[in-house]
Design an enzyme around this catalytic site. Sequence first.
Site, short mmCIF file in Angstrom:
data_model
loop_
_atom_site.label_atom_id
_atom_site.label_comp_id
_atom_site.label_asym_id
_atom_site.label_seq_id
_atom_site.Cartn_x
_atom_site.Cartn_y
_atom_site.Cartn_z
N HIS A 1 42.87 43.20 44.83
CA HIS A 1 41.95 42.68 43.69
C HIS A 1 41.68 43.80 42.76
CE1 HIS A 1 39.67 40.59 41.08
NE2 HIS A 1 38.38 40.50 41.93
N ASN B 1 51.28 49.44 39.22
CA ASN B 1 52.59 49.35 39.21
C ASN B 1 53.39 50.76 39.00
OD1 ASN B 1 52.84 46.56 39.42
ND2 ASN B 1 52.83 46.42 37.10
N HIS C 1 54.86 39.18 42.63
CA HIS C 1 55.02 40.28 44.10
C HIS C 1 55.15 39.69 45.29
CE1 HIS C 1 53.53 43.73 41.32
NE2 HIS C 1 53.10 42.70 40.58
C1 HEM Z 1 46.81 39.48 33.28
C2 HEM Z 1 47.59 40.12 33.88
C3 HEM Z 1 47.99 40.01 35.33
C4 HEM Z 1 47.55 38.84 36.07
C5 HEM Z 1 47.10 37.59 35.66
C6 HEM Z 1 47.94 39.15 37.49
C7 HEM Z 1 47.75 38.12 38.42
C8 HEM Z 1 48.67 38.46 39.96
C9 HEM Z 1 48.42 37.47 40.77
C10 HEM Z 1 48.02 36.13 40.84
C11 HEM Z 1 49.08 38.27 41.78
C12 HEM Z 1 49.36 37.70 43.29
C13 HEM Z 1 48.27 38.10 44.03
C14 HEM Z 1 48.18 37.51 45.44
O1 HEM Z 1 48.69 36.42 45.80
O2 HEM Z 1 47.81 38.36 46.59
C15 HEM Z 1 49.49 39.45 41.47
C16 HEM Z 1 49.53 40.72 42.23
C17 HEM Z 1 50.14 41.86 41.84
N1 HEM Z 1 49.85 42.35 40.69
FE1 HEM Z 1 49.12 41.38 38.82
N2 HEM Z 1 48.58 40.47 37.56
C18 HEM Z 1 48.57 40.81 36.15
C19 HEM Z 1 49.02 42.28 35.64
C20 HEM Z 1 49.14 43.11 36.53
C21 HEM Z 1 49.21 44.50 36.10
C22 HEM Z 1 49.09 44.90 34.72
C23 HEM Z 1 49.57 45.26 37.29
C24 HEM Z 1 49.52 46.60 37.61
C25 HEM Z 1 48.92 47.40 36.94
C26 HEM Z 1 49.77 44.18 38.40
C27 HEM Z 1 50.05 44.60 39.52
C28 HEM Z 1 49.92 43.39 40.67
C29 HEM Z 1 50.42 44.05 42.06
C30 HEM Z 1 50.61 45.43 42.76
C31 HEM Z 1 50.31 42.89 42.66
C32 HEM Z 1 50.66 42.68 44.10
C33 HEM Z 1 49.37 42.93 45.03
C34 HEM Z 1 49.74 42.87 46.53
O3 HEM Z 1 50.69 43.83 47.04
O4 HEM Z 1 49.37 41.88 47.24
N3 HEM Z 1 49.30 43.03 38.00
N4 HEM Z 1 48.97 39.80 39.99
#
Ligand code: HEM
Length: 767
Positions: A364, A173, A100
């Site tokens: 988070h 999402n 993202h």
């Molecule tokens: C085990 C599954 C997942 C892991 C380990 C994971 C991990 C991460 C990480 C490390 C980031 C970067 C965050 C940052 O640097 O600020 C991120 C961003 C994001 N993740 Fe996940 N994610 C997972 C699943 C999902 C799922 C299922 C969704 C939706 C329901 C999701 C939605 C998002 C969104 C929207 C962002 C962007 C947040 C922002 O705008 O700063 N992720 N995710």
Amino acid sequence: MADLSSQGIGRSVANAAAHAVQGVKGALGVGMTAKRQQLNEIAVQDNANTTLTTSSGVPITTVDDSLKAGERGPTLIEDFQFRDRMAHFDRERIPERVVHARGSAAHGYFQVYESLSDLTRAAPFQDPSKKTPVFVRLSTVQGSKGSADTVRDVRGFATKFYTDEGNWDLVGNNIPVFFIQDAVKFPDLVHALKPEPHNEIPQGQTAHDNFWDFVSLLPESTHMLMWIMSDRTIPRSFRMINGFGVHTFRLVNANGVSRFVKFHWRPVLGVHSFIWDEALKTAGRDPDYLRRDLWMSIEMGDFPEWELGIQVIEESEADKLPFDILDATKYIPEEIVPIRYIGKMTLNRNPDEFFPETEQAVFHPGHLIPGIDVSEDPLLQGRLFSYTDTAFHRVGTNFNELPINRPVCPVHNHQRGGFMRHTIVKGQANYHPNSLGGGCPALASASNGYVHYPAPVSGRKTSNRPGSFSDHFSQARMFYNSMTETEKGHILGAFSFELSKVSTIGIRQRMVDVLNKVDHDLAVKLADNLGVKAPETSEVESSTKVLGVAQSPALSIIKSNKYDTIRGRMVGIYIMPGYDSTVSELMGALTAAGAVPLTLSAKGGPVPDASGSSTTTPSFTFSASSSTQFDALFIPGGRKSVDALLENVPALVQIAEGFKHLKAIAAVNEGVEVVQRLNLMVKTAEDNSVTVDYGVITAKGVGTGMNGKLGKAAGMAAGAVSGATSKASIQPGGNAGGTSEWITKFIETIAKHKVWDREELASKIVI
Ligand code: HEM
């Protein structure tokens, strides 16, 4: 409008609107939430009285030349002003988000329709008169920070609620299910979908061997694959996407009673997407398309809105669902548990500066508040670790102190130190319990503080996956069966595109064989497109069962949309010197309905109309614009104007391309000749009636004082369709109420967003 480049026009439209809006904001205090006030306290605004300084506040007299030993040289290390500037610059980047990375954000507020105190004690859901400040970041997943907006990808939908009891982040999402069931697979998934490691290709897309190798070996991803190959992953606008919490969460009320909940955001403008070819071209022509669209709509005061919906399931009922409620690859069809819409979110302010706000924002799923808790979903459980861990790495130990992340309620604890610590805590005691600090800060009582829901836990430690997670194809089939034939065609097209970029034939074959468990016909057609062996017999029967419902119309964008507004739609109007009065008539009507009319011409200077009494300075030139910027196109009459247009190939190509991209097109008076010239194979008006064929609206003898009949004075039309967000106002009605019939028909067609029944015809047009 002075700025005529396709990039610049967005800025100039936005800036003009911004000035008007800002006056109103200042006067009324619009958007003055608790968060806004807090951010204002640290905001800096330069003005005529401010002096340039070093970062330690020393006034600077020159930034053009460094301090040197003699005019020609060498630069002296003692130039602390040079070192201050350069050393800070050298460190201006922080790591981009590991996923993202590309996103845009805006401020706003959330308001609940009625108290939900029976379900939850969560602060935003208690009082309908209360506006809870929010910050929302919308993103793509795969591409890096500078990648294009309109690539085929899931869109992130992360919302931070600044509540009176701390920050709550709903990190979702635009697709309600996920690729994997257990967080431990996430690094593999992301490695596979990101650009391939040996050559860092491709950017912003999953059309490559590694991704399809991985998912074709991972049956649990099949349901998600159906969604990402649908039009959901090429949205027309961030304002037109759903948001889903994906996981099952808990709502807990003041009595400690917990119920399972799924969260859904529904855009007020409806869910709309690009045509694939349009998305591809936009990625090249305007890689910031979605970012600008979001920014501009807010600057123009057309605030994006979403309703928040919940599906609530008693914990005792959850086991009766035909799948496991903890499995994030499953969706609860609305036919089984209806969605209750409980409130609305409005985004009404753009960030003042991208880096401190959007880039440093940390979301988070473990930022929870009293009244909201997690479930045991193993994907969610892993996320609870990952997001803080990555925030410490990406932003730093004290990320929670940064203005954008800081809660609006007080923060008191014994955390101290770490890089970039801001808070200065007075007193000696930084531990608990203490007597030297008077025991402060005190612990909250159970009724004030966060109490984890005491969910029962049982069983032996194991790395086994539960049997209830083993069905990977039934909901993939339900999704596919819920689509219209048009949408099924797009899914086949998307699989064909992506897999044809996969060079390893065995991977293509394996994916076809997986899809044969979802739909035999899809697998056979895909095999044919890819040049691999078609499965001889269907495996659907042995792989799927009906999990509650066989079809859910709500899953189909086409079936479930309301088509009752044209708010925010861009309409391109093709003018040359001598255009007729239908331009002002249409512009009035579109503006009143909340759409954005934008004129295009061959050159940037003022273009005179047929009467010679007024001119329009075009928003764009033909060469610096493209049909992909617009949702609909209009060709007015006027002999001279149309004659010039008929000779202008860039304009003609744009209009033909708009036709291929299934956009509403209107042409009136002599403008009808442009449609005829392009051989679009549609019927056009021959007399003074309005003809609608395949979403092309043509009319003759319309407009004031042109080749004939009446037409309507410009202003009248505006009044007639004002408030066209309501259904009645976009219904046909001839000239009733003052709106010309061709305009009513045009607006109705724009509201449908795409003319789906034109698809086959459009595929035959060569441009
Ligand atoms: C085990 C599954 C997942 C892991 C380990 C994971 C991990 C991460 C990480 C490390 C980031 C970067 C965050 C940052 O640097 O600020 C991120 C961003 C994001 N993740 Fe996940 N994610 C997972 C699943 C999902 C799922 C299922 C969704 C939706 C329901 C999701 C939605 C998002 C969104 C929207 C962002 C962007 C947040 C922002 O705008 O700063 N992720 N995710």
